[in-house]
Scaffold this active site. Structure first.
Site, PDB file in Angstrom:
ATOM      1  N   ASP A   1       0.850  -1.187   0.000  1.00 49.64           N
ATOM      2  CA  ASP A   1       0.000   0.000   0.000  1.00 49.64           C
ATOM      3  C   ASP A   1       0.890   1.242   0.000  1.00 49.64           C
ATOM      4  O   ASP A   1       1.895   1.313   0.714  1.00 49.64           O
ATOM      5  CB  ASP A   1      -0.921  -0.012   1.225  1.00 49.64           C
ATOM      6  CG  ASP A   1      -2.083   0.959   1.087  1.00 49.64           C
ATOM      7  OD1 ASP A   1      -3.236   0.495   0.974  1.00 49.64           O
ATOM      8  OD2 ASP A   1      -1.831   2.189   1.090  1.00 49.64           O
TER       9      ASP A   1
ATOM     10  N   ASN B   1     -12.696  -3.503   2.304  1.00 52.61           N
ATOM     11  CA  ASN B   1     -13.720  -2.464   2.347  1.00 52.61           C
ATOM     12  C   ASN B   1     -14.624  -2.636   1.131  1.00 52.61           C
ATOM     13  O   ASN B   1     -14.143  -2.799   0.003  1.00 52.61           O
ATOM     14  CB  ASN B   1     -13.069  -1.079   2.335  1.00 52.61           C
ATOM     15  CG  ASN B   1     -12.397  -0.759   3.652  1.00 52.61           C
ATOM     16  OD1 ASN B   1     -12.901  -1.115   4.712  1.00 52.61           O
ATOM     17  ND2 ASN B   1     -11.249  -0.094   3.596  1.00 52.61           N
TER      18      ASN B   1
ATOM     19  N   GLY C   1     -15.916   3.029   3.304  1.00 51.88           N
ATOM     20  CA  GLY C   1     -14.815   3.905   2.903  1.00 51.88           C
ATOM     21  C   GLY C   1     -14.002   3.368   1.745  1.00 51.88           C
ATOM     22  O   GLY C   1     -12.850   3.764   1.566  1.00 51.88           O
ATOM     23  N   GLN C   2     -14.588   2.485   0.945  1.00 54.44           N
ATOM     24  CA  GLN C   2     -13.840   1.974  -0.213  1.00 54.44           C
ATOM     25  C   GLN C   2     -13.547   3.120  -1.177  1.00 54.44           C
ATOM     26  O   GLN C   2     -14.465   3.850  -1.578  1.00 54.44           O
ATOM     27  CB  GLN C   2     -14.649   0.878  -0.932  1.00 54.44           C
ATOM     28  CG  GLN C   2     -13.874   0.245  -2.083  1.00 54.44           C
ATOM     29  CD  GLN C   2     -14.663  -0.862  -2.795  1.00 54.44           C
ATOM     30  OE1 GLN C   2     -15.814  -1.134  -2.455  1.00 54.44           O
ATOM     31  NE2 GLN C   2     -14.039  -1.482  -3.770  1.00 54.44           N
TER      32      GLN C   2
ATOM     33  N   HIS D   1      -9.914  -5.403  -3.464  1.00 50.22           N
ATOM     34  CA  HIS D   1      -8.582  -5.554  -2.870  1.00 50.22           C
ATOM     35  C   HIS D   1      -8.747  -5.966  -1.419  1.00 50.22           C
ATOM     36  O   HIS D   1      -9.615  -5.448  -0.714  1.00 50.22           O
ATOM     37  CB  HIS D   1      -7.755  -4.265  -2.985  1.00 50.22           C
ATOM     38  CG  HIS D   1      -8.464  -3.039  -2.513  1.00 50.22           C
ATOM     39  ND1 HIS D   1      -9.443  -2.414  -3.244  1.00 50.22           N
ATOM     40  CD2 HIS D   1      -8.350  -2.312  -1.370  1.00 50.22           C
ATOM     41  CE1 HIS D   1      -9.893  -1.365  -2.589  1.00 50.22           C
ATOM     42  NE2 HIS D   1      -9.253  -1.281  -1.442  1.00 50.22           N
TER      43      HIS D   1
ATOM     44  N   HIS E   1      -6.846  -5.965   2.088  1.00 53.08           N
ATOM     45  CA  HIS E   1      -5.720  -5.401   2.832  1.00 53.08           C
ATOM     46  C   HIS E   1      -5.145  -6.493   3.741  1.00 53.08           C
ATOM     47  O   HIS E   1      -5.902  -7.184   4.438  1.00 53.08           O
ATOM     48  CB  HIS E   1      -6.181  -4.260   3.739  1.00 53.08           C
ATOM     49  CG  HIS E   1      -6.756  -3.067   3.034  1.00 53.08           C
ATOM     50  ND1 HIS E   1      -6.071  -1.882   2.895  1.00 53.08           N
ATOM     51  CD2 HIS E   1      -7.962  -2.870   2.440  1.00 53.08           C
ATOM     52  CE1 HIS E   1      -6.839  -0.995   2.263  1.00 53.08           C
ATOM     53  NE2 HIS E   1      -7.996  -1.567   1.982  1.00 53.08           N
TER      54      HIS E   1
HETATM   55  P1  AMP Z   1      -9.753   1.284   0.234  1.00 53.37           P
HETATM   56  O1  AMP Z   1      -9.905   2.553   1.023  1.00 53.37           O
HETATM   57  O2  AMP Z   1     -10.121   0.049   0.992  1.00 53.37           O
HETATM   58  O3  AMP Z   1     -10.441   1.379  -1.124  1.00 53.37           O
HETATM   59  O4  AMP Z   1      -8.203   1.123  -0.020  1.00 53.37           O
HETATM   60  C1  AMP Z   1      -7.526   1.677  -1.085  1.00 53.37           C
HETATM   61  C2  AMP Z   1      -6.077   1.627  -0.724  1.00 53.37           C
HETATM   62  O5  AMP Z   1      -5.309   1.827  -1.899  1.00 53.37           O
HETATM   63  C3  AMP Z   1      -5.639   2.700   0.271  1.00 53.37           C
HETATM   64  O6  AMP Z   1      -5.114   2.073   1.437  1.00 53.37           O
HETATM   65  C4  AMP Z   1      -4.575   3.485  -0.497  1.00 53.37           C
HETATM   66  O7  AMP Z   1      -3.514   3.904   0.316  1.00 53.37           O
HETATM   67  C5  AMP Z   1      -4.134   2.474  -1.531  1.00 53.37           C
HETATM   68  N1  AMP Z   1      -3.549   3.040  -2.739  1.00 53.37           N
HETATM   69  C6  AMP Z   1      -4.027   4.080  -3.469  1.00 53.37           C
HETATM   70  N2  AMP Z   1      -3.241   4.288  -4.544  1.00 53.37           N
HETATM   71  C7  AMP Z   1      -2.248   3.356  -4.487  1.00 53.37           C
HETATM   72  C8  AMP Z   1      -1.125   3.056  -5.306  1.00 53.37           C
HETATM   73  N3  AMP Z   1      -0.838   3.753  -6.425  1.00 53.37           N
HETATM   74  N4  AMP Z   1      -0.318   2.032  -4.938  1.00 53.37           N
HETATM   75  C9  AMP Z   1      -0.568   1.334  -3.818  1.00 53.37           C
HETATM   76  N5  AMP Z   1      -1.619   1.554  -3.010  1.00 53.37           N
HETATM   77  C10 AMP Z   1      -2.455   2.554  -3.337  1.00 53.37           C
END
Ligand code: AMP
Length: 111
Positions: free
Chosen positions: A29, A85, A91-92, A98, A100
């Site tokens: 991340d 999420n 909060g997605q 994905h 985490h």
């Molecule tokens: P969510 O809030 O569950 O949709 O998680 C999205 C995640 O993607 C967040 O934790 C961000 O920090 C992560 N994220 C966004 N852009 C990137 C990127 N370019 N590379 C890696 N992680 C990312």
């Protein structure tokens, strides 16, 4: 389709990839919330866990299995959290499924 994680899967956007399988990719991340924070995604685009389960439940299993392999390779022996999420109330922010993988310290309670 303009999807950030599809672009990471295709290599058009760089990422710190830690593991790959035929149908999944795992990368760190960009804004880690724990000492280890890895995202596991299917190569194929599914907006969220519900969409993936509806279209291809076996793929969701592969994503979860890949997440467990990442946790093992990151040596998260004390435990870890797997989190997907799903939708706006959760909060997605990226609408490509994905999971985490969070660990490396005692994690706070959810909610
Ligand atoms: P969510 O809030 O569950 O949709 O998680 C999205 C995640 O993607 C967040 O934790 C961000 O920090 C992560 N994220 C966004 N852009 C990137 C990127 N370019 N590379 C890696 N992680 C990312």
């Amino acid at each position: 389709m303009d999807c950030l994680f599809c672009k990471i899967v295709s290599g058009d956007v760089p990422a710190d990839v830690v593991a790959e399988t035929e149908r999944t990719v795992a990368f760190r991340d960009i804004a880690p919330q724990a000492p280890t924070h890895v995202l596991v995604v299917p190569r194929e685009h599914h907006a969220d866990a519900a969409s993936c389960i509806a279209a291809d439940p076996g793929l969701m299993v592969e994503v979860m299995a890949a997440a467990v392999v990442v946790a093992r390779s990151e040596r998260l022996d004390g435990g870890y959290r797997l989190l997907a999420n799903t939708g706006s109330d959760a909060g997605q922010t990226v609408h490509h499924l994905h999971v985490h993988v969070l660990g490396g310290r005692a994690l706070g309670a959810l909610g």
